[in-house]
Design an enzyme around this catalytic site. Sequence first.
Site, PDB file in Angstrom:
ATOM      1  N   TRP A  14       1.267   4.035   1.535  1.00  0.00           N
ATOM      2  CA  TRP A  14       1.486   4.953   2.647  1.00  0.00           C
ATOM      3  C   TRP A  14       2.670   4.574   3.534  1.00  0.00           C
ATOM      4  O   TRP A  14       2.828   5.109   4.631  1.00  0.00           O
ATOM      5  CB  TRP A  14       0.239   5.021   3.519  1.00  0.00           C
ATOM      6  N   TYR A  30       0.856  -1.171   0.000  1.00  0.00           N
ATOM      7  CA  TYR A  30       0.000   0.000   0.000  1.00  0.00           C
ATOM      8  C   TYR A  30       0.893   1.222   0.000  1.00  0.00           C
ATOM      9  O   TYR A  30       2.003   1.194   0.511  1.00  0.00           O
ATOM     10  CB  TYR A  30      -0.921  -0.039   1.218  1.00  0.00           C
TER      11      TYR A  30
END
Length: 763
Positions: free
Chosen positions: A113, A111
Amino acid sequence: MSGGDGFTATHWGVYRPRVADGRLTALDPAPWDAAPSAIGRSVVDGIDAPARIRRPAVREGFLRHGPASRDGRGREPFVELSWDEALDLAARELDRVRREHGNAAIFGGSYGWASAGRFHHAQSQLHRFLNCIGGYTAHSDTYSLGAGRVLMPRILASMDDLMLSQTAWSSLEKHCELFVAFGGLPARNAQVGSGGASDHLVKPALGRLAAAGVRFVNVGPVRHDLDDVAGAEWIAIRPGTDTAFMLGLAHTLVTDGLADGDFLARCTVGYGEFRRYLTGEADGVAKDAGWAAAIAGVAAETIVTLARRMAGNRTMMNLAWSLQRAVHGEQPFWMGVTLAAMLGQIGTPGGGLGVGYSVMNTMGSGRRRVTGPRLPQGRNPVDTAIPVADMLLNPGASYRYNGQTRRYPDIRLVHWAGGNAFHHHQDINRLVRAWRRPETVIVQDPFWTAQAKFADIVLPATTALERDDIGGATGDRFLVWMARALDPVGEARDDHAILAGLARRLGVEDAFTGGLTTEEWLERLYEECRFNAPVPLPDFRSFLAAGLAEIPLVEPEKILLQAFRADPDGSPLPTPSGRIEIGSAIIAGFGLPDCPGHPVWRDPADHPGLAGDDGPLHLLSCQPATRLHSQYDHGAVSRESKIAGREPIRIHPGDAAARGIGDGDVVRVFNRRGAFLAGAVLTDGIRPGVLQIATGAWYDPVDPATDGSLDAHGNPNMVTPDTGTSALAQGCSAQSALVEVERFTAPLPPIRAFQPPRFVGRP
């Protein structure tokens, strides 16, 4: 490498690290930031906390028996190994799976982030590596915006274009009169930016708008979702009824003659068919204010009055991303676009439509589109991709997505770098069962999250403070030189170094590294960014010396879809018709009962994915104020917010009294999917019948050896449904959870989420 003022960029702000005797003692917010985030304080004690992964480790059962032991994931102790041993083992598994089952059997989970740094971006690094060894199965869309990313390009524009083109706060301050926020406008969400948040804009902007006389209306079940504007009006509709409420507003515009016929004729297609549905000509049911009021749980006069105010003022409508994270999540976004088109203010100064103004810091910044440095990922030879949805339990099963019929691949190996599926994914008990299906799970991470504890091979990665990098989000104020401030904790290595070690063992090191060192990559990526930037930027050495490069504001003020409004033929939208598609012939052609060709109301209770849910309370899971997703949940800021060590949950006093729950009590929240503990916060700022809890509490099963164990810590995905929004987008439906809550009277189980797993010696 050295840098100017010694800044570092995080997703939640720019800071100056203070280091003494090799240890981080503070992160001081950047002096120009008017609203710095407190989350930086969590890094100070969190970076070398007990939860830090210090050495490569392999699950004991995997070391003894290989993939045959996968039922032991999340239950067994780990054995620490040398880097060479761990990388040899991981490389053998990657090679075995691609030879025996093909590269489509490898899921490249990640992901975006993991770090604000653009080179040490775990997702980009992992995908580049996997492409070098023949490709992988990827994911499409996101948990945050699954329905929106599929729908919006069909009817308006891509979400990326909309996010970068939102009307600037400065324009709203001068021209907006009424700001209607569907789903609220929580400034806590806007602490963050995908490549950093160098200057926090949203909270100060809201203050300036309020001081300028802009009136705010919060349409949603939680008053606290617009706490940052004193005196904001609150219309407390039932969760999941935004589409019906907006239909009632639209019907009032029609009956009062307030719909902008000129704009609809010039700039939209499909309005006629939608209008027949709206008025009841198509199905015999007029979607008037009375009809909508009964569904939304408010007075019909409230709907009529708001519709007239919106038509009579320069009005900005904002759609929170949370609206589309629910069953039929496409509909509130589609209906929101339609309502804005009927008001006819799209493309005007201070009016029109916003999609997620408070979601990230860069929304409405008004700055030029300077795309920060990007690591090229290469081409993925495997064309298999799944929406963020069910996969592991259903290899070979067919599903509908965006007008196509696809099949889930048979995943044999998961390689994950950055992110935490045990935070993002719904129905964790189901996820636990699915997670034990692949033959091998490899995780790279700095911390012992649940995902690492459920892995076979765990490789310790550095944090942003332990390496040089460049931070900067598109639309943000600065590019930031992130000078290394600390030595790596334990034996942690950069994701790039980890993957280069695997690439060497698999014969693709030169392809992966490009023959460049990390320092050479950083200079190359920055200079490529500088070459492509629409504004002048200093050369790399000057940037390095200064530590910052500022992006100028756009002049004149940015207004979303202004050129399209002025000349729809000369500046068409990137939709099939070039217009706003209130009716979409393409979507209608898909023949989907749960997502027809124009906005409609569909009762969430009719969704098959919610069959059997009978809890009387509606649970909403919001973004946290004290961390980003699950990052640094083990840090001081997040831990200080807990109640008896559990995540706080908002409960209306009437619901609490009916169940004997007092403020500060530990409660058990449950439905047929599972249960978790949380700390009760009683507030009248939430509609009766609704609960709200932040996402991101690290999954902490009371009994890891037992499937379906109670979560001790407050992870709401124990009870959220793992079902797609519709057959169009298959997006996340986390906001459609029905539950019951009760006071927890048994002895409180300890919180073990932040402890490392048990280690044993080599077998």
